[in-house]
Design an enzyme around this catalytic site. Structure first.
Site, mmCIF file in Angstrom:
data_model
loop_
_atom_site.group_PDB
_atom_site.id
_atom_site.type_symbol
_atom_site.label_atom_id
_atom_site.label_comp_id
_atom_site.label_asym_id
_atom_site.label_seq_id
_atom_site.Cartn_x
_atom_site.Cartn_y
_atom_site.Cartn_z
ATOM 1 N N TYR A 1 0.843 -1.202 0.000
ATOM 2 C CA TYR A 1 0.000 0.000 0.000
ATOM 3 C C TYR A 1 0.874 1.246 0.000
ATOM 4 O O TYR A 1 2.053 1.217 0.351
ATOM 5 C CB TYR A 1 -0.946 0.018 1.207
ATOM 6 C CG TYR A 1 -0.260 0.243 2.536
ATOM 7 C CD1 TYR A 1 -0.128 1.518 3.073
ATOM 8 C CD2 TYR A 1 0.246 -0.825 3.272
ATOM 9 C CE1 TYR A 1 0.496 1.730 4.289
ATOM 10 C CE2 TYR A 1 0.865 -0.626 4.496
ATOM 11 C CZ TYR A 1 0.989 0.653 5.002
ATOM 12 O OH TYR A 1 1.612 0.860 6.206
ATOM 13 N N CYS A 2 0.272 2.351 -0.412
ATOM 14 C CA CYS A 2 0.905 3.674 -0.297
ATOM 15 C C CYS A 2 -0.137 4.618 0.290
ATOM 16 O O CYS A 2 -0.975 4.192 1.076
ATOM 17 C CB CYS A 2 1.469 4.143 -1.639
ATOM 18 S SG CYS A 2 0.264 4.296 -2.985
#
Length: 353
Positions: free
Chosen positions: A96-97
């Site tokens: 994820y970011c």
């Protein structure tokens, strides 16, 4: 090769199924908060992220993407070289970011191309954060909280630990906040977490509890040091928590405070700086007297006076205001903070739960 997009709720419920949780954000973003168990593999570090953002604003989106793509490719390659060589074919990462966009997408694509079954968090950390906030509004209502109320130094925290040793469910807000909840409550060499990190730690702790069993917790102010306990939890404790008042004689309370805050003896000036914040409440003359006592090493005297003149009146006003039925709560008298005494008190509380 496989790349699967998962929503925040599903990812939260399945965290234990992923072999690694990888945060592709910059180190400063990661330091503020992250998903439970996450590792930081920055696709752009803080300086690179600023550079790309500046190019985007001041030059053009195309130039920013050119430079960004080169940096991302270099960084992803380094992460693969450093961290992926020993991973088996069955390794299942969640990536994820910030918003589930290009940074996590780039890393997730490379991992899936290698052949790993890779998952990408839809909406990124932003979606996870929204989930945490939503759950912190709803989760407290599920639990039967047993609130340990008592004046400063009466052994509430140690009793909470003894209850945990006896197998009770415990929510230790001060441990999560890395703070004892008073002007002197900061722990030496252990900074408090940022608010978002505290929220996530609290979210984890609440999700791990069984609603079918009581949960023991200390009475706390809304703010524990610099972090704020969510409104829903504070209201649940104050309006529905079943209180037990913990009492201890003054000399035993002072002895506990000398143990818990003994580190100030090595740095009395830190103590003096902290209690400067009490001048408005207690007056400069009183605070300066406490500072003189501290500098002279008269710790028993200064703690006893601060209990009588500051902490006890403050506690009584707060509890009378927020726990309307406290006068009817049962009282548990602790002889001292010794292990045997605390374990016996914990067993007594559990027998009544």
């Amino acid at each position: 090769m496989s790349l699967t997009i998962v929503e925040a709720r599903e990812a939260a419920d399945r965290l234990g199924e992923f072999d690694s949780v990888i945060d592709a954000r910059s180190p400063s973003e990661f330091a503020e908060d992250f998903l439970p168990g996450a590792l930081n593999w920055p696709v752009l570090d803080d300086g690179e992220r600023r550079l790309v953002g500046t190019l985007y604003k001041q030059v053009s989106a195309l130039q920013a993407r050119k430079v960004g793509a080169a940096l991302v490719a270099k960084n992803v390659a380094q992460h693969i070289e450093r961290h992926v060589a020993d991973k088996p074919r069955e390794w299942r990462p969640l990536v994820y970011c910030w918003r589930g966009g290009q940074r996590s997408g780039s890393l997730a694509w490379f991992l899936s191309q290698i052949g790993f079954r890779t998952f990408q968090l839809a909406g990124g950390y932003k979606a996870f954060r929204a989930l945490v906030r939503e759950d912190l509004e709803q989760l407290p209502a599920r639990f039967d909280f047993r609130v340990l109320a008592g004046r400063t130094g009466s052994g509430k925290t140690r009793l909470l630990q003894a209850l945990r040793d006896q197998g009770a469910q415990v929510l230790d807000l001060e441990a999560l906040a890395c703070h004892r909840g008073s002007v002197l409550g900061g722990l030496p060499d252990k900074p408090q977490p940022p608010q978002k990190r505290f929220d996530t730690l609290l979210w984890q702790a609440l999700r791990a509890l069984d609603p079918a069993r009581p949960v023991f917790v200390e009475s706390e102010s809304q703010k524990v040091g610099s972090v704020r306990v969510p409104d829903a939890l504070i209201l649940r404790l104050r309006e529905h928590g079943r209180c037990t008042v913990v009492e201890m004689a003054e000399d035993a309370r002072v002895a506990l405070l000398l143990e818990d805050y003994g580190f100030f003896a090595a740095d009395p000036e830190r103590f003096c700086r902290l209690i400067d914040g009490l001048v408005e409440l207690r007056g400069r003359e009183t605070v300066q007297r406490w500072q003189r006592q501290a500098r002279a090493g008269a710790w028993s005297e200064v703690f006893a006076e601060m209990m009588r003149e500051h902490y006890d009146p403050l506690y009584l006003r707060s509890m009378d205001k927020h726990f309307l039925h406290l006068a009817q709560a049962p009282c548990l008298v602790l002889r001292d903070g010794g292990t045997d005494n605390l374990q016996a008190a914990a067993r007594e509380l559990l027998s009544q739960a």
